[in-house]
Design a protein around this motif. Structure first.
Motif, PDB file in Angstrom:
ATOM      1  N   LEU A   1      -9.556   0.328  -1.898  1.00 28.11           N
ATOM      2  CA  LEU A   1      -9.439   1.838  -1.789  1.00 28.11           C
ATOM      3  C   LEU A   1     -10.687   2.224  -1.323  1.00 28.11           C
ATOM      4  O   LEU A   1     -11.724   1.702  -1.889  1.00 28.11           O
ATOM      5  CB  LEU A   1      -8.627   2.756  -2.664  1.00 28.11           C
ATOM      6  CG  LEU A   1      -7.157   2.252  -3.118  1.00 28.11           C
ATOM      7  CD1 LEU A   1      -6.560   2.982  -4.413  1.00 28.11           C
ATOM      8  CD2 LEU A   1      -6.341   2.551  -2.068  1.00 28.11           C
TER       9      LEU A   1
ATOM     10  N   ILE B   1      -5.857  -1.638  -5.736  1.00 27.24           N
ATOM     11  CA  ILE B   1      -6.883  -0.538  -6.148  1.00 27.24           C
ATOM     12  C   ILE B   1      -8.237  -0.975  -5.757  1.00 27.24           C
ATOM     13  O   ILE B   1      -9.021   0.215  -5.461  1.00 27.24           O
ATOM     14  CB  ILE B   1      -6.707  -0.016  -7.388  1.00 27.24           C
ATOM     15  CG1 ILE B   1      -6.929   1.329  -7.815  1.00 27.24           C
ATOM     16  CG2 ILE B   1      -7.365  -1.029  -8.408  1.00 27.24           C
ATOM     17  CD1 ILE B   1      -6.492   2.052  -9.135  1.00 27.24           C
TER      18      ILE B   1
ATOM     19  N   ARG C   1       1.922   1.967  -3.190  1.00 28.28           N
ATOM     20  CA  ARG C   1       0.822   2.093  -4.160  1.00 28.28           C
ATOM     21  C   ARG C   1       0.668   1.177  -5.302  1.00 28.28           C
ATOM     22  O   ARG C   1       0.347   1.475  -6.359  1.00 28.28           O
ATOM     23  CB  ARG C   1       0.961   3.603  -4.837  1.00 28.28           C
ATOM     24  CG  ARG C   1       0.551   4.667  -3.748  1.00 28.28           C
ATOM     25  CD  ARG C   1       0.804   6.259  -4.064  1.00 28.28           C
ATOM     26  NE  ARG C   1       0.832   7.030  -3.106  1.00 28.28           N
ATOM     27  CZ  ARG C   1       0.937   7.180  -2.042  1.00 28.28           C
ATOM     28  NH1 ARG C   1       1.707   6.201  -1.311  1.00 28.28           N
ATOM     29  NH2 ARG C   1       0.927   8.232  -1.324  1.00 28.28           N
ATOM     30  N   SER C   2       0.602  -0.087  -4.970  1.00 28.92           N
ATOM     31  CA  SER C   2       0.457  -1.120  -5.701  1.00 28.92           C
ATOM     32  C   SER C   2      -0.971  -1.352  -6.427  1.00 28.92           C
ATOM     33  O   SER C   2      -2.053  -1.187  -5.872  1.00 28.92           O
ATOM     34  CB  SER C   2       0.799  -2.700  -5.032  1.00 28.92           C
ATOM     35  OG  SER C   2       0.547  -3.716  -5.776  1.00 28.92           O
TER      36      SER C   2
ATOM     37  N   SER D   1      -6.042   7.500   0.391  1.00 30.32           N
ATOM     38  CA  SER D   1      -6.460   6.291   1.062  1.00 30.32           C
ATOM     39  C   SER D   1      -5.257   5.145   1.132  1.00 30.32           C
ATOM     40  O   SER D   1      -5.339   4.284   1.992  1.00 30.32           O
ATOM     41  CB  SER D   1      -7.506   5.599  -0.206  1.00 30.32           C
ATOM     42  OG  SER D   1      -8.282   4.444   0.303  1.00 30.32           O
ATOM     43  N   TYR D   2      -4.325   5.220  -0.003  1.00 28.54           N
ATOM     44  CA  TYR D   2      -3.355   4.363   0.126  1.00 28.54           C
ATOM     45  C   TYR D   2      -2.667   4.545   1.407  1.00 28.54           C
ATOM     46  O   TYR D   2      -2.054   3.636   2.064  1.00 28.54           O
ATOM     47  CB  TYR D   2      -2.247   4.617  -0.958  1.00 28.54           C
ATOM     48  CG  TYR D   2      -2.603   3.500  -2.101  1.00 28.54           C
ATOM     49  CD1 TYR D   2      -2.683   2.411  -2.328  1.00 28.54           C
ATOM     50  CD2 TYR D   2      -2.802   4.265  -3.607  1.00 28.54           C
ATOM     51  CE1 TYR D   2      -3.059   1.487  -3.544  1.00 28.54           C
ATOM     52  CE2 TYR D   2      -3.004   3.404  -4.801  1.00 28.54           C
ATOM     53  CZ  TYR D   2      -3.235   2.181  -4.616  1.00 28.54           C
ATOM     54  OH  TYR D   2      -3.009   1.203  -5.589  1.00 28.54           O
ATOM     55  N   TYR D   3      -2.370   6.034   1.626  1.00 29.76           N
ATOM     56  CA  TYR D   3      -1.499   6.240   2.905  1.00 29.76           C
ATOM     57  C   TYR D   3      -2.138   5.808   4.034  1.00 29.76           C
ATOM     58  O   TYR D   3      -1.606   5.170   5.044  1.00 29.76           O
ATOM     59  CB  TYR D   3      -1.150   7.695   2.950  1.00 29.76           C
ATOM     60  CG  TYR D   3      -0.503   8.205   4.190  1.00 29.76           C
ATOM     61  CD1 TYR D   3       0.646   8.015   4.228  1.00 29.76           C
ATOM     62  CD2 TYR D   3      -1.232   8.812   5.359  1.00 29.76           C
ATOM     63  CE1 TYR D   3       1.388   8.475   5.505  1.00 29.76           C
ATOM     64  CE2 TYR D   3      -0.889   9.134   6.454  1.00 29.76           C
ATOM     65  CZ  TYR D   3       0.614   8.999   6.379  1.00 29.76           C
ATOM     66  OH  TYR D   3       1.383   9.253   7.654  1.00 29.76           O
TER      67      TYR D   3
ATOM     68  N   MET E   1      -7.148   8.736  -4.065  1.00 34.42           N
ATOM     69  CA  MET E   1      -6.556   7.778  -4.030  1.00 34.42           C
ATOM     70  C   MET E   1      -5.232   7.572  -3.077  1.00 34.42           C
ATOM     71  O   MET E   1      -4.835   6.784  -2.307  1.00 34.42           O
ATOM     72  CB  MET E   1      -5.951   7.326  -5.465  1.00 34.42           C
ATOM     73  CG  MET E   1      -6.930   6.332  -6.199  1.00 34.42           C
ATOM     74  SD  MET E   1      -6.406   6.073  -7.905  1.00 34.42           S
ATOM     75  CE  MET E   1      -4.774   5.666  -7.820  1.00 34.42           C
ATOM     76  N   ASP E   2      -4.156   8.742  -3.249  1.00 35.01           N
ATOM     77  CA  ASP E   2      -3.101   8.935  -2.478  1.00 35.01           C
ATOM     78  C   ASP E   2      -3.600   8.838  -1.181  1.00 35.01           C
ATOM     79  O   ASP E   2      -2.829   7.892  -0.263  1.00 35.01           O
ATOM     80  CB  ASP E   2      -2.480  10.061  -2.928  1.00 35.01           C
ATOM     81  CG  ASP E   2      -1.634   9.975  -4.153  1.00 35.01           C
ATOM     82  OD1 ASP E   2      -1.613   8.880  -4.697  1.00 35.01           O
ATOM     83  OD2 ASP E   2      -1.401  11.173  -4.845  1.00 35.01           O
TER      84      ASP E   2
ATOM     85  N   PHE F   1       0.856  -1.204  -0.057  1.00 37.95           N
ATOM     86  CA  PHE F   1       0.063   0.212   0.065  1.00 37.95           C
ATOM     87  C   PHE F   1       0.955   1.134  -0.098  1.00 37.95           C
ATOM     88  O   PHE F   1       0.289   2.385  -0.590  1.00 37.95           O
ATOM     89  CB  PHE F   1      -0.878  -0.089   1.189  1.00 37.95           C
ATOM     90  CG  PHE F   1      -2.319  -0.725   0.873  1.00 37.95           C
ATOM     91  CD1 PHE F   1      -3.344  -0.056   0.074  1.00 37.95           C
ATOM     92  CD2 PHE F   1      -2.590  -1.972   1.554  1.00 37.95           C
ATOM     93  CE1 PHE F   1      -4.596  -0.823  -0.155  1.00 37.95           C
ATOM     94  CE2 PHE F   1      -3.459  -2.600   1.324  1.00 37.95           C
ATOM     95  CZ  PHE F   1      -4.670  -2.164   0.478  1.00 37.95           C
TER      96      PHE F   1
ATOM     97  N   ALA G   1      -2.073   1.639   4.399  1.00 39.95           N
ATOM     98  CA  ALA G   1      -0.903   1.545   4.764  1.00 39.95           C
ATOM     99  C   ALA G   1      -0.308   1.834   6.230  1.00 39.95           C
ATOM    100  O   ALA G   1       0.314   0.749   7.028  1.00 39.95           O
ATOM    101  CB  ALA G   1       0.351   2.373   3.905  1.00 39.95           C
TER     102      ALA G   1
END
Length: 93
Positions: free
Chosen positions: A41, A38, A33-34, A61-63, A58-59, A30, A66
């Motif tokens: 998310l 997706i 940002r694999s 949610s990834y953060y 997206m960024d 995550f 993770a």
């Protein structure tokens, strides 16, 4: 001070090791940002109309995911220490 039996403490130790490995890899993927993740998310519907807002969501949610995986792996580390300690106490006596 024993509060878990030998089988329970061994099971919790093994599950904790597995959870740390799995959640550690998930946090790593995550964080980089694999695209494989997706679908996991959390992106609000209003962000889907503007490309810039969509990428920011997206960024974010990834953060967030993770970070959550890293925290969960850390908590399983605590569980590993406690269950490993219980396993040691049960095997000693």
């Amino acid at each position: 001070m024993k509060f878990c039996g030998p089988k329970c403490s061994l099971c919790c130790t093994i599950l904790s090791v597995w959870a740390i490995i799995q959640l550690g890899f998930m946090a790593l993927f995550f964080a980089i940002r694999s695209p494989a993740f997706i679908e996991d998310l959390s992106i609000p519907e209003e962000a889907e109309h503007d490309p810039r807002t969509y990428l920011e969501a997206m960024d974010k949610s990834y953060y967030q995911i993770a970070t959550n995986c890293g925290i969960a792996a850390g908590l399983y580390g605590v569980t590993l220490v406690v269950s490993g300690w219980q396993w040691y106490l049960n095997s000693k006596s």
